[in-house]
Structures are given as structure tokens and as C-alpha cells.
Design an enzyme around this catalytic site. Structure first.
Site, PDB file in Angstrom:
ATOM      1  N   LYS A  58      -0.273 -16.070   7.301  1.00 48.27           N
ATOM      2  CA  LYS A  58      -0.165 -14.871   8.152  1.00 48.27           C
ATOM      3  C   LYS A  58      -0.998 -15.056   9.416  1.00 48.27           C
ATOM      4  O   LYS A  58      -0.545 -14.733  10.522  1.00 48.27           O
ATOM      5  CB  LYS A  58      -0.623 -13.628   7.369  1.00 48.27           C
ATOM      6  CG  LYS A  58       0.392 -13.201   6.325  1.00 48.27           C
ATOM      7  CD  LYS A  58      -0.127 -12.158   5.359  1.00 48.27           C
ATOM      8  CE  LYS A  58       0.907 -11.913   4.272  1.00 48.27           C
ATOM      9  NZ  LYS A  58       0.439 -11.047   3.186  1.00 48.27           N
ATOM     10  N   GLN A 102      -4.889  -8.035   1.372  1.00 48.42           N
ATOM     11  CA  GLN A 102      -4.028  -8.898   0.570  1.00 48.42           C
ATOM     12  C   GLN A 102      -4.082  -8.446  -0.895  1.00 48.42           C
ATOM     13  O   GLN A 102      -5.149  -8.390  -1.497  1.00 48.42           O
ATOM     14  CB  GLN A 102      -4.492 -10.367   0.699  1.00 48.42           C
ATOM     15  CG  GLN A 102      -3.597 -11.359  -0.019  1.00 48.42           C
ATOM     16  CD  GLN A 102      -2.173 -11.408   0.553  1.00 48.42           C
ATOM     17  OE1 GLN A 102      -1.972 -11.449   1.750  1.00 48.42           O
ATOM     18  NE2 GLN A 102      -1.184 -11.383  -0.330  1.00 48.42           N
ATOM     19  N   ASP A 125       1.523  -2.819   6.367  1.00 51.01           N
ATOM     20  CA  ASP A 125       2.330  -3.096   5.177  1.00 51.01           C
ATOM     21  C   ASP A 125       3.273  -1.934   4.867  1.00 51.01           C
ATOM     22  O   ASP A 125       4.213  -2.096   4.081  1.00 51.01           O
ATOM     23  CB  ASP A 125       1.415  -3.318   3.957  1.00 51.01           C
ATOM     24  CG  ASP A 125       1.132  -4.794   3.708  1.00 51.01           C
ATOM     25  OD1 ASP A 125       1.980  -5.625   4.076  1.00 51.01           O
ATOM     26  OD2 ASP A 125       0.081  -5.104   3.119  1.00 51.01           O
TER      27      ASP A 125
END
Ligand code: NAD
Length: 288
Positions: A58, A102, A125
Site C-alpha cells: 500500500k 491494517q 476503508d
């Protein structure tokens, strides 16, 4: 007769992700001209090797499109309060536009508390209940990355989705449910098949579009598909083979492609789109 004529067309997620990343890079340049420099904070708790690989990818991709990354690493034994304090600090930092924790976090930390501590405007997200609720009501929100990526692949493959019957297999908060919501917004008739569904293959055979997000290697084979169906395989499953470990989807690709009209391979289908939409969401958060 050339049997390859009957094969489904591959939906190339890598190529599509490159287009999405180019779009994000162009938006980053536009924002930079206005003095806004999009930044993504990535928070990693513990030593899970897979999580480390995901975070590294990422950050690498973010740099490629001109997004600055801020990395915060905490030890596996850190307390929930310590993690929430880091999130509060990033929420308050005006130079940070997106925050990603994460997942999974270690078992002693409440994942829902972490997700809902993130400022919804920085929730790239798209997991915060404010964004989830907004998505269901059809507002412009930061939508979850994997379903957004699947929608882009479907629009590219099918054009107008209006009136198509879509079956989503799986009802998780991160893939199945938001996927069904986005398909509904695109005017599909949507069915969700899950672990308690009766005769899932029969329901699936009615579908013009099948999105598989189950986490069971090669569960969906040709017998689940209507001829010509468009198949999006979200699953990423690591299996052992005599040739060593390999990644396979939830769809039995070799059998499904004999019946489907188009299909995403694993790897190289949905996976690259997820990260591309994470960066697109970061740019969108900065733009807002
Ligand atoms: P999950 O375990 O949270 O949810 C799985 C869902 O499948 C559940 O809702 C369950 O009801 C359903 N299910 C289980 N058994 C079933 C059965 N026999 N028939 C029908 N439905 C059944 O998983 P998830 O987080 O949604 O992920 C699903 C898969 O997608 C996993 O392989 C995961 O690794 C992968 N994934 C890929 C990406 C990507 O970027 N490509 C992103 C997220 C998840």
C-alpha cells in the site's frame, strides 16, 4: 474446432487498476496545484507477516501516485488505549487525509472500537458505521475498496448494469454486504447467498452476474453458473499443491471459464483493484 472459442474472456484487473491509479495520480497533481498534498496514514499492530506485506504494498503504491504515507507501527502487546491514542492523534492532524488500520488487530483489541474511532471523513476503508449507513442511503461516501473495485470491473465488462440479476455469495461487512448495496444502486436485482442458503447453486444459476466472496477455495464451479454469466472472484485462498503453495479464488476458474462469459482470474483480478480504490478514496478524502 478450436475449443478456446468457448472460453470465458478474462477480466484484467491489473490493467484496470493501472487506469484507476493513473486517475488518482492526475487528481493528486490537481490537488497539489492548489497546495493540498494527499497523505495516507497506515497503522500496523503486531508482527503478522501477511499484514506487513499488505502494508508495504500500500505504501509503495501510494508513493507511485504521489500520495505521502505516514506509517505508525505498534507492538502486538500494545493496549487498545494506546492504539486509540494514535488514531486520535491522526484524526487531529490536518495534514493526514486518510487513516487505515491494517486488520486484523490482535485479539485483545476490540476491532469495532478501532474502526469507529477513525474520523469518518478519513475512513478510507469505508468501514465506519457513518459511511456504511450513508452508502445504504445512497449518499456520496467513502465506500469499501474491494466492492468499489468490483463495480468498476463490472461496469467495464457489462456497461449498463440496470436490470441485471446479480448474486453475491457471502455477506461479510467488508465485501458481501457493501457489494450487494452497490449493485442495488446500479439498478441490479440482487440476491445474497450465504452459508444458510438452501440450494445455493440453483440460486446462483439464475444470475447474470456472480460475485464470490466466501473464502473457500474453488467452491463455485461451472455447475453453479448460467451460460454467459460474468463472474467476479473476490476470494484469495492459499492452497498447497504438489508444485508448492499457490493462490486460488473461491471460483474453480478452469471449470467456470467453460461456461462463464467473462471471469476475473486469481491473482490478477480483484486484488489489484482493492489497493487502487484505497488510493482513490485517499485522494477523494483530501479533495473533500
Ligand atoms: P468472511 O469470512 O468475513 O465472509 C465469508 C462469507 O461467506 C460469510 O458471510 C458466509 O456467510 C459466507 N459463506 C461461508 N460458507 C458459505 C457457503 N458454503 N455458501 C455460501 N456462503 C458461504 O470473508 P470476507 O472477508 O468477505 O472474504 C471473502 C474472501 O475474499 C476471502 O477469501 C478473502 O481473502 C477475500 N478477500 C479478497 C479481497 C481482495 O482484495 N481481493 C479483499 C477482501 C477479502
Amino acid at each position: 474446432m478450436n475449443s478456446s472459442l468457448k472460453m470465458a474472456r478474462d477480466i484484467d484487473g491489473k490493467a484496470m487498476a493501472a487506469i484507476v491509479l493513473d486517475e488518482a495520480a492526475a487528481q493528486v497533481r490537481e490537488l497539489a496545484a492548489q497546495g493540498i498534498h494527499p497523505a495516507l496514514a497506515v497503522v500496523l499492530v503486531g508482527d503478522d507477516p501477511a499484514s506487513h506485506v499488505y502494508v508495504r504494498n500500500k505504501i509503495l503504491r501510494a508513493g507511485e501516485v504521489g500520495i505521502r504515507s505516514v506509517e505508525r507501527r505498534l507492538p502486538a502487546e500494545c493496549s487498545e488505549a494506546q492504539l486509540l491514542a494514535v488514531i486520535a492523534e491522526l484524526n487531529a492532524d490536518p495534514s493526514v487525509h486518510g487513516i487505515l488500520v491494517q486488520l486484523p488487530v490482535p485479539a485483545h483489541i476490540n476491532e469495532q472500537a478501532v474502526i469507529h474511532a477513525i474520523d469518518p471523513r478519513k475512513d478510507v476503508d469505508g468501514f465506519h458505521r457513518e459511511n456504511v449507513g450513508g452508502l445504504v442511503q445512497g449518499h456520496e461516501v467513502l465506500a469499501p475498496c474491494t466492492p468499489s473495485g468490483c463495480m468498476r470491473l463490472l461496469e467495464q465488462t457489462c456497461g449498463d448494469l440496470s436490470g441485471k440479476h446479480a448474486v453475491v455469495i457471502g455477506r461479510s461487512n467488508i465485501v458481501g454486504k457493501p457489494m450487494a448495496t452497490l449493485l442495488l444502486q446500479a439498478h441490479c436485482s440482487v440476491s445474497i447467498v450465504h452459508s444458510r442458503s438452501v440450494d445455493a447453486p440453483a440460486l446462483c444459476r439464475l444470475a447474470d452476474i456472480v460475485v464470490a466472496a466466501v473464502g473457500k477455495p474453488r467452491m463455485i464451479d461451472a455447475s453453479w453458473l448460467k451460460p454467459g454469466a460474468v463472474v467476479i472472484d473476490v476470494g484469495i485462498n492459499r492452497i498447497d499443491t504438489p508444485q508448492g503453495p499457490r493462490l486460488v479464488g473461491d471460483v474453480d476458474y478452469d471449470s467456470a471459464r467453460l461456461v462463464a462469459g467473462a471471469i476475473t482470474p486469481v491473482p490478477g483480478g480483484v486484488g489489484p483493484m482493492t489497493i487502487a480504490y484505497l488510493l482513490k478514496n485517499t485522494v477523494e478524502a483530501a479533495r473533500r
